[in-house]
Design a protein around this motif. Sequence first.
Motif, PDB file in Angstrom:
ATOM      1  N   ILE A   1      41.918  53.525  23.856  1.00 27.11           N
ATOM      2  CA  ILE A   1      40.494  53.731  24.164  1.00 27.11           C
ATOM      3  C   ILE A   1      39.889  52.448  24.723  1.00 27.11           C
ATOM      4  O   ILE A   1      39.941  51.392  24.095  1.00 27.11           O
ATOM      5  N   ASP A   2      39.323  52.561  25.902  1.00 29.93           N
ATOM      6  CA  ASP A   2      38.655  51.431  26.553  1.00 29.93           C
ATOM      7  C   ASP A   2      37.293  51.162  25.906  1.00 29.93           C
ATOM      8  O   ASP A   2      37.001  50.044  25.489  1.00 29.93           O
ATOM      9  N   ARG A   3      36.469  52.211  25.811  1.00 28.92           N
ATOM     10  CA  ARG A   3      35.143  52.106  25.200  1.00 28.92           C
ATOM     11  C   ARG A   3      34.770  53.436  24.561  1.00 28.92           C
ATOM     12  O   ARG A   3      35.284  54.482  24.955  1.00 28.92           O
ATOM     13  N   THR A   4      33.853  53.366  23.608  1.00 31.18           N
ATOM     14  CA  THR A   4      33.308  54.563  22.989  1.00 31.18           C
ATOM     15  C   THR A   4      31.796  54.575  23.154  1.00 31.18           C
ATOM     16  O   THR A   4      31.135  53.568  22.909  1.00 31.18           O
ATOM     17  N   TYR A   5      31.263  55.720  23.581  1.00 24.75           N
ATOM     18  CA  TYR A   5      29.829  55.889  23.765  1.00 24.75           C
ATOM     19  C   TYR A   5      29.332  57.013  22.858  1.00 24.75           C
ATOM     20  O   TYR A   5      30.101  57.876  22.435  1.00 24.75           O
ATOM     21  N   SER A   6      28.034  57.019  22.606  1.00 20.80           N
ATOM     22  CA  SER A   6      27.425  58.119  21.861  1.00 20.80           C
ATOM     23  C   SER A   6      27.159  59.289  22.804  1.00 20.80           C
ATOM     24  O   SER A   6      27.227  59.151  24.027  1.00 20.80           O
ATOM     25  N   LEU A   7      26.842  60.453  22.230  1.00 22.59           N
ATOM     26  CA  LEU A   7      26.558  61.633  23.043  1.00 22.59           C
ATOM     27  C   LEU A   7      25.425  61.373  24.022  1.00 22.59           C
ATOM     28  O   LEU A   7      25.503  61.760  25.198  1.00 22.59           O
ATOM     29  N   SER A   8      24.381  60.714  23.580  1.00 21.37           N
ATOM     30  CA  SER A   8      23.233  60.474  24.460  1.00 21.37           C
ATOM     31  C   SER A   8      23.578  59.540  25.619  1.00 21.37           C
ATOM     32  O   SER A   8      22.877  59.514  26.627  1.00 21.37           O
ATOM     33  N   ASP A   9      24.678  58.800  25.478  1.00 24.96           N
ATOM     34  CA  ASP A   9      25.077  57.845  26.510  1.00 24.96           C
ATOM     35  C   ASP A   9      26.191  58.363  27.411  1.00 24.96           C
ATOM     36  O   ASP A   9      26.855  57.582  28.102  1.00 24.96           O
ATOM     37  N   VAL A  10      26.400  59.677  27.434  1.00 23.27           N
ATOM     38  CA  VAL A  10      27.391  60.254  28.340  1.00 23.27           C
ATOM     39  C   VAL A  10      27.150  59.837  29.791  1.00 23.27           C
ATOM     40  O   VAL A  10      28.110  59.513  30.512  1.00 23.27           O
ATOM     41  N   PRO A  11      25.900  59.822  30.299  1.00 23.60           N
ATOM     42  CA  PRO A  11      25.699  59.358  31.673  1.00 23.60           C
ATOM     43  C   PRO A  11      26.245  57.947  31.904  1.00 23.60           C
ATOM     44  O   PRO A  11      26.852  57.672  32.948  1.00 23.60           O
ATOM     45  N   MET A  12      26.056  57.073  30.927  1.00 23.62           N
ATOM     46  CA  MET A  12      26.559  55.714  31.035  1.00 23.62           C
ATOM     47  C   MET A  12      28.092  55.700  31.021  1.00 23.62           C
ATOM     48  O   MET A  12      28.736  54.935  31.743  1.00 23.62           O
ATOM     49  N   ALA A  13      28.684  56.588  30.194  1.00 18.11           N
ATOM     50  CA  ALA A  13      30.143  56.663  30.107  1.00 18.11           C
ATOM     51  C   ALA A  13      30.746  57.120  31.431  1.00 18.11           C
ATOM     52  O   ALA A  13      31.761  56.573  31.890  1.00 18.11           O
ATOM     53  N   ILE A  14      30.126  58.117  32.064  1.00 28.40           N
ATOM     54  CA  ILE A  14      30.631  58.604  33.350  1.00 28.40           C
ATOM     55  C   ILE A  14      30.458  57.541  34.421  1.00 28.40           C
ATOM     56  O   ILE A  14      31.333  57.328  35.271  1.00 28.40           O
ATOM     57  N   ARG A  15      29.340  56.828  34.383  1.00 28.01           N
ATOM     58  CA  ARG A  15      29.117  55.749  35.344  1.00 28.01           C
ATOM     59  C   ARG A  15      30.200  54.671  35.199  1.00 28.01           C
ATOM     60  O   ARG A  15      30.716  54.146  36.191  1.00 28.01           O
ATOM     61  N   HIS A  16      30.559  54.362  33.956  1.00 30.33           N
ATOM     62  CA  HIS A  16      31.616  53.377  33.700  1.00 30.33           C
ATOM     63  C   HIS A  16      32.949  53.879  34.249  1.00 30.33           C
ATOM     64  O   HIS A  16      33.697  53.120  34.871  1.00 30.33           O
ATOM     65  N   LEU A  17      33.258  55.149  34.068  1.00 32.13           N
ATOM     66  CA  LEU A  17      34.510  55.705  34.576  1.00 32.13           C
ATOM     67  C   LEU A  17      34.544  55.677  36.095  1.00 32.13           C
ATOM     68  O   LEU A  17      35.587  55.399  36.703  1.00 32.13           O
ATOM     69  N   GLU A  18      33.407  55.944  36.726  1.00 30.68           N
ATOM     70  CA  GLU A  18      33.347  55.955  38.189  1.00 30.68           C
ATOM     71  C   GLU A  18      33.637  54.586  38.792  1.00 30.68           C
ATOM     72  O   GLU A  18      34.020  54.488  39.962  1.00 30.68           O
ATOM     73  N   GLU A  19      33.468  53.538  38.011  1.00 29.54           N
ATOM     74  CA  GLU A  19      33.747  52.184  38.508  1.00 29.54           C
ATOM     75  C   GLU A  19      35.233  51.908  38.650  1.00 29.54           C
ATOM     76  O   GLU A  19      35.640  50.889  39.210  1.00 29.54           O
ATOM     77  N   ARG A  20      36.086  52.816  38.103  1.00 31.70           N
ATOM     78  CA  ARG A  20      37.540  52.746  38.228  1.00 31.70           C
ATOM     79  C   ARG A  20      38.125  51.466  37.624  1.00 31.70           C
ATOM     80  O   ARG A  20      39.132  50.933  38.115  1.00 31.70           O
ATOM     81  N   LYS A  21      37.520  50.990  36.554  1.00 39.16           N
ATOM     82  CA  LYS A  21      38.035  49.795  35.873  1.00 39.16           C
ATOM     83  C   LYS A  21      38.469  50.092  34.440  1.00 39.16           C
ATOM     84  O   LYS A  21      38.757  49.182  33.674  1.00 39.16           O
ATOM     85  N   VAL A  22      38.511  51.365  34.094  1.00 40.90           N
ATOM     86  CA  VAL A  22      38.802  51.767  32.721  1.00 40.90           C
ATOM     87  C   VAL A  22      40.274  51.552  32.396  1.00 40.90           C
ATOM     88  O   VAL A  22      41.156  51.828  33.204  1.00 40.90           O
ATOM     89  N   ARG A  23      40.536  51.057  31.198  1.00 42.29           N
ATOM     90  CA  ARG A  23      41.893  50.970  30.664  1.00 42.29           C
ATOM     91  C   ARG A  23      42.063  52.101  29.658  1.00 42.29           C
ATOM     92  O   ARG A  23      41.370  52.137  28.649  1.00 42.29           O
ATOM     93  N   GLY A  24      42.963  53.032  29.951  1.00 38.28           N
ATOM     94  CA  GLY A  24      43.131  54.171  29.058  1.00 38.28           C
ATOM     95  C   GLY A  24      42.012  55.168  29.245  1.00 38.28           C
ATOM     96  O   GLY A  24      41.732  55.639  30.335  1.00 38.28           O
ATOM     97  N   LYS A  25      41.320  55.462  28.145  1.00 41.47           N
ATOM     98  CA  LYS A  25      40.315  56.525  28.153  1.00 41.47           C
ATOM     99  C   LYS A  25      38.969  56.027  27.631  1.00 41.47           C
ATOM    100  O   LYS A  25      38.877  55.051  26.923  1.00 41.47           O
ATOM    101  N   VAL A  26      37.919  56.755  28.021  1.00 42.72           N
ATOM    102  CA  VAL A  26      36.568  56.537  27.516  1.00 42.72           C
ATOM    103  C   VAL A  26      36.246  57.675  26.549  1.00 42.72           C
ATOM    104  O   VAL A  26      36.292  58.844  26.931  1.00 42.72           O
ATOM    105  N   ALA A  27      35.916  57.330  25.318  1.00 42.89           N
ATOM    106  CA  ALA A  27      35.655  58.337  24.278  1.00 42.89           C
ATOM    107  C   ALA A  27      34.170  58.515  24.069  1.00 42.89           C
ATOM    108  O   ALA A  27      33.358  57.607  24.322  1.00 42.89           O
ATOM    109  N   ILE A  28      33.808  59.701  23.581  1.00 43.59           N
ATOM    110  CA  ILE A  28      32.420  60.029  23.226  1.00 43.59           C
ATOM    111  C   ILE A  28      32.370  60.377  21.745  1.00 43.59           C
ATOM    112  O   ILE A  28      33.053  61.303  21.293  1.00 43.59           O
TER     113      ILE A  28
END
Length: 342
Positions: free
Chosen positions: A313-340
């Motif tokens: 897991i690269d990072r974990t976000y809360s449900l309310s921060d899903v937009p931020m999580a998707i924005r982070h994934l779109e940057e294509r710098k994630v290692r592994g997965k982004v969890a909610i």
Amino acid sequence: MTTSNPLPIFEGNHLRNDKMKAIVQTEYGSPDVLSLKEVDKPVVADNKVLVKIRASSVNAGDWHLMRGDPFFIRLIFGGFLKPKIQILGVDIAGQVEAIGKNVTEFQVGDEVFGDLSECGFGAFAEYVCVIASALALKPTNTSYEQAATVPTAALTALQGLRDCGEIQSGQQVLINGASGGVGSFAVQIAKAFGAEVTAVCSTNKMEMMKAISADHIIDYTQIDVTKNGQQYDLILDAAAYRSVFDYKAILKTGGTYILVGGSIGRLFQVMFFSSLISRIMHRKVKFVTAKPNQSDLAILRDLIEAEKIVPFIDRTYSLSDVPMAIRHLEERKVRGKVAINV
């Protein structure tokens, strides 16, 4: 960023059990079109399971559906001008809260995980009602967040290597894009099949590749893998941004190239011309379309419980921060997965 439980919804002095919180979109666009809303809680049907979602994860498909891009996605999933799917997310881990009268394989309280991609989506919410066959018992040695990163990415890696690649013990296997969600699972699954695995990633992700036991690591910023002289029986490309023909020199005659993800141009190249390319190259060229199923989820669970796969897991976000999580994934710098964390 992480992690607080959603507050209960009250009406007067009474808890409203018929409502839940979910991330909803009513138009296509950037993560700004996503908002946390109160919606109707699903009611369990005779042949379905009501799951209290504890965690989810973000996939590339979420941002494509969110943006309606490429355009053919709108034709496949409905919603030419506005999205038909208003609650995104396919990966879940949680607890069974209720079961329909026709469900026999689960009991209330069971910890489960699953893939909702063929069941209407809806993972970015507090509850979902889903057919039982989309779920399996969660690995006992993982957190909800870890389990939620597994279904889509690991199923794609498993079916790509096993079904498309027909992977065999002792083969030389190259995983391009090895540090992403599918790639990191593919490295570990190929190792579990007894292959000798070479992982391709960037400089700052090489330590991660060591942690998941890749046999060889190539830093693509320093070495062009298509010119390194080594040949492979099987190439799984989770970061396809160059022509398939570039890999001919390093793919053994009769070997297999499998495209998982990358640019839309490369995707179309393989989707529409794989047979022709295979004949020209004298090598098999294939594209993975993962098929969620309970038996493969059980295989992944067994591999995780045997510690042959460890979700990263690269990072974990809360449900309310899903937009931020998707924005982070779109940057294509994630290692592994982004969890909610729901």
